[in-house]
Design an enzyme around this catalytic site. Structure first.
Site, PDB file in Angstrom:
ATOM      1  CE  LYS A  22      82.782  77.345  -1.459  1.00  0.00           C
ATOM      2  NZ  LYS A  22      83.490  77.914  -0.318  1.00  0.00           N
ATOM      3  CG  ASN A  23      83.939  76.544   3.334  1.00  0.00           C
ATOM      4  OD1 ASN A  23      84.005  76.629   2.103  1.00  0.00           O
ATOM      5  ND2 ASN A  23      83.567  77.557   4.102  1.00  0.00           N
ATOM      6  CB  CYS A 116      83.491  85.288  -2.763  1.00  0.00           C
ATOM      7  SG  CYS A 116      82.305  84.062  -3.313  1.00  0.00           S
ATOM      8  NE  ARG A 121      88.575  85.681   0.844  1.00  0.00           N
ATOM      9  CZ  ARG A 121      87.752  84.679   0.531  1.00  0.00           C
ATOM     10  NH1 ARG A 121      87.019  84.747  -0.557  1.00  0.00           N
ATOM     11  NH2 ARG A 121      87.659  83.620   1.313  1.00  0.00           N
ATOM     12  CB  ILE A 123      97.901  84.378   0.757  1.00  0.00           C
ATOM     13  CG1 ILE A 123      98.728  85.106  -0.303  1.00  0.00           C
ATOM     14  CG2 ILE A 123      96.547  83.996   0.208  1.00  0.00           C
ATOM     15  CD1 ILE A 123      99.099  84.214  -1.478  1.00  0.00           C
ATOM     16  CG  ASP A 308      81.135  81.437   4.898  1.00  0.00           C
ATOM     17  OD1 ASP A 308      81.644  82.519   4.569  1.00  0.00           O
ATOM     18  OD2 ASP A 308      81.717  80.348   4.757  1.00  0.00           O
ATOM     19  NE  ARG A 400      83.155  80.112  -6.445  1.00  0.00           N
ATOM     20  CZ  ARG A 400      84.013  80.918  -5.861  1.00  0.00           C
ATOM     21  NH1 ARG A 400      83.920  82.206  -6.053  1.00  0.00           N
ATOM     22  NH2 ARG A 400      84.953  80.442  -5.094  1.00  0.00           N
TER      23      ARG A 400
END
Ligand code: UD1
Length: 419
Positions: A22-23, A116, A121, A123, A308, A400
């Site tokens: 995914k990442n 999530c 978080r 930026i 993670d 997801r």
């Protein structure tokens, strides 16, 4: 509403194949904007975050299709650099479109990303880096308007923390900027190297990925072309199935897992008493009936222990003999799975960024709610080990990032149903 219904207490055994990462696929989909061409991504995981990225690309005018794990993205028809607020909220990674769009079109408008809930978080590093490269970034009623009509320029960008997303955004912006960009204190995650490998195939000049100093020599935007790329295996999905086996005293082979990317997790599983076999085909684990506690699990940027995998390993160690201490050094609020594990009989106390896990002999099935993607995976892990039935709500958060987790766990012998 969909839920997972898991009848636990069975030793997992068997084989499953790991999905694409995914990442890795998400930033690569963002990077495809840079190629005035068609990009083909194989081993593309069929997860809802990939559908979110496809929706964004389509809204920008690109033509996309996803068939049998192969995504084809044609960005020749890109006609907009404005991402609607509703689409930005679908996932955190939507932010990486910023570097790619400004590099290709000289402008973009987007809003703060979703993703999530793991605490704040920000930026700021993404924005500051683009400004250092000559972009004008303004916030206006919750929308970010970025422009660099005269083009971006390179420079030396020192990150105060090796942020994965900021490193990716700068790599994309720098690949078409004028001159050389040096990213110092860059993130070293394997997904950064997969993105760099993809971009090199498209004609970008990038070196140093995998180290904390990445060098990007800018090329004219028209020089970047399409390519075919196979997405790297998902190390966190692989870790999830290894931990589910560890939690149940199981014996499992995860085909396609790359042991080089899993070292922090497999070292820890060995310390807890598991035998882990690493080969070219994947990773196998043979776990004792009950794990041993591990003194300290401290998350950190790669090659440190991945944040993670923190919740997933905690679920496995909640049944271990002895006390394990977890320290979460990446995100402020990444223990939301703890209350749910406690409902299942785990003995876990948290204070700030520390969780003390006193292993219990037995977990028992309960009704629990996935708090976020990896927290949800942790609950599935615990549920496989727990006696009786567990019902997990919030399955859409798990979708997801996991391609049909119930199919993979069922291949390993878990009694799991999506209802
Ligand atoms: C990526 C991963 C996510 C993983 C995380 C850390 C993707 C799609 N997501 O997220 O699964 O958990 O790396 O390995 O690849 N920070 C700032 N300012 C910024 C950017 C980040 O303060 O501008 C902070 C964050 O709040 C966090 C830390 O830096 O505390 C790490 O974040 P970062 O590495 O950027 O994570 P993501 O790229 O969001």
């Amino acid at each position: 509403m969909q839920v997972f219904r898991i009848e636990g207490g069975r030793r997992l055994s068997g084989e499953t194949e790991v999905q694409g990462a995914k990442n890795s696929v998400l930033p690569i989909m963002c990077a495809s904007v840079l190629c005035h061409d068609e990009v083909k991504l194989t081993r593309c995981p069929v997860i809802s975050d990939v559908y979110a990225a496809l929706r964004i690309l389509t809204s920008l005018g690109c033509r996309c299709r996803l068939e049998k794990g192969c995504a084809v993205i044609d960005t020749r028809t890109l006609s907009s650099s404005d991402i609607p607020d509703m689409l930005m909220r679908l996932m955190r990674c939507s932010m990486i479109f910023m570097g790619a769009l400004v590099a290709r079109t000289g402008e973009c408008t987007l809003s703060f990303p979703g993703g999530c809930e793991l605490g704040p978080r920000p930026i700021d590093m993404h924005i500051s880096a683009l400004r250092q490269m000559g972009a004008d970034v303004r916030e206006d009623h919750g929308r970010l308007r970025c422009s660099a009509r005269g083009g971006l320029h390179g420079g030396v960008i020192n990150l105060s923390f090796p942020s994965v997303g900021a490193t990716e955004n700068i790599m994309l912006a720098a690949s078409c900027a004028q001159g050389e960009t040096v990213i110092s204190n860059a993130a070293r995650e394997p997904e950064i190297s997969d993105l760099a490998a993809f971009m090199r195939k498209c004609g970008a000049d990038i070196s140093g990925d995998g180290t904390s100093r990445i060098i990007v020599r800018g090329r004219p935007a028209t020089d970047l072309h399409g390519c075919e790329h196979r997405i790297m295996p998902d190390r966190i999905a692989a870790a999830t199935y290894l931990c589910a086996a560890a939690a149940t005293g199981g014996d499992v082979f995860v085909r396609g897992a790359d042991p080089r990317d899993l070292e922090a997790v497999t070292d820890l599983l060995r310390k807890s008493g598991c035998a882990v076999y690493e080969g070219r085909e994947g990773c196998a684990i043979n776990a004792p009936e009950r794990l041993r506690a591990v003194k300290t699990v401290r998350t950190g940027p790669h090659p440190g222990f991945p944040t993670d995998a923190q919740a997933i390993v905690m679920a496995a160690l909640s049944r271990a003999e002895g006390t394990s201490i977890f320290i979460e050094d990446i995100f402020e609020n990444r223990f939301r799975h703890v209350d749910e594990l406690v409902r299942m009989g785990a003995d876990i106390k948290t204070e700030g960024r520390v969780a003390v896990v006193s292993g219990v002999k037995r977990l028992s099935g309960a009704c629990v709610e996935a708090p976020d993607l990896r927290g949800g995976a942790a609950l599935c892990t615990a549920a496989c080990a727990a006696e009786g039935e567990t019902i997990i709500t919030g399955v859409e958060l798990i979708d997801r990032g996991y391609e049909c987790m119930e199919t993979s766990l069922a291949e390993l012998g878990a009694q799991i149903k999506r209802v």
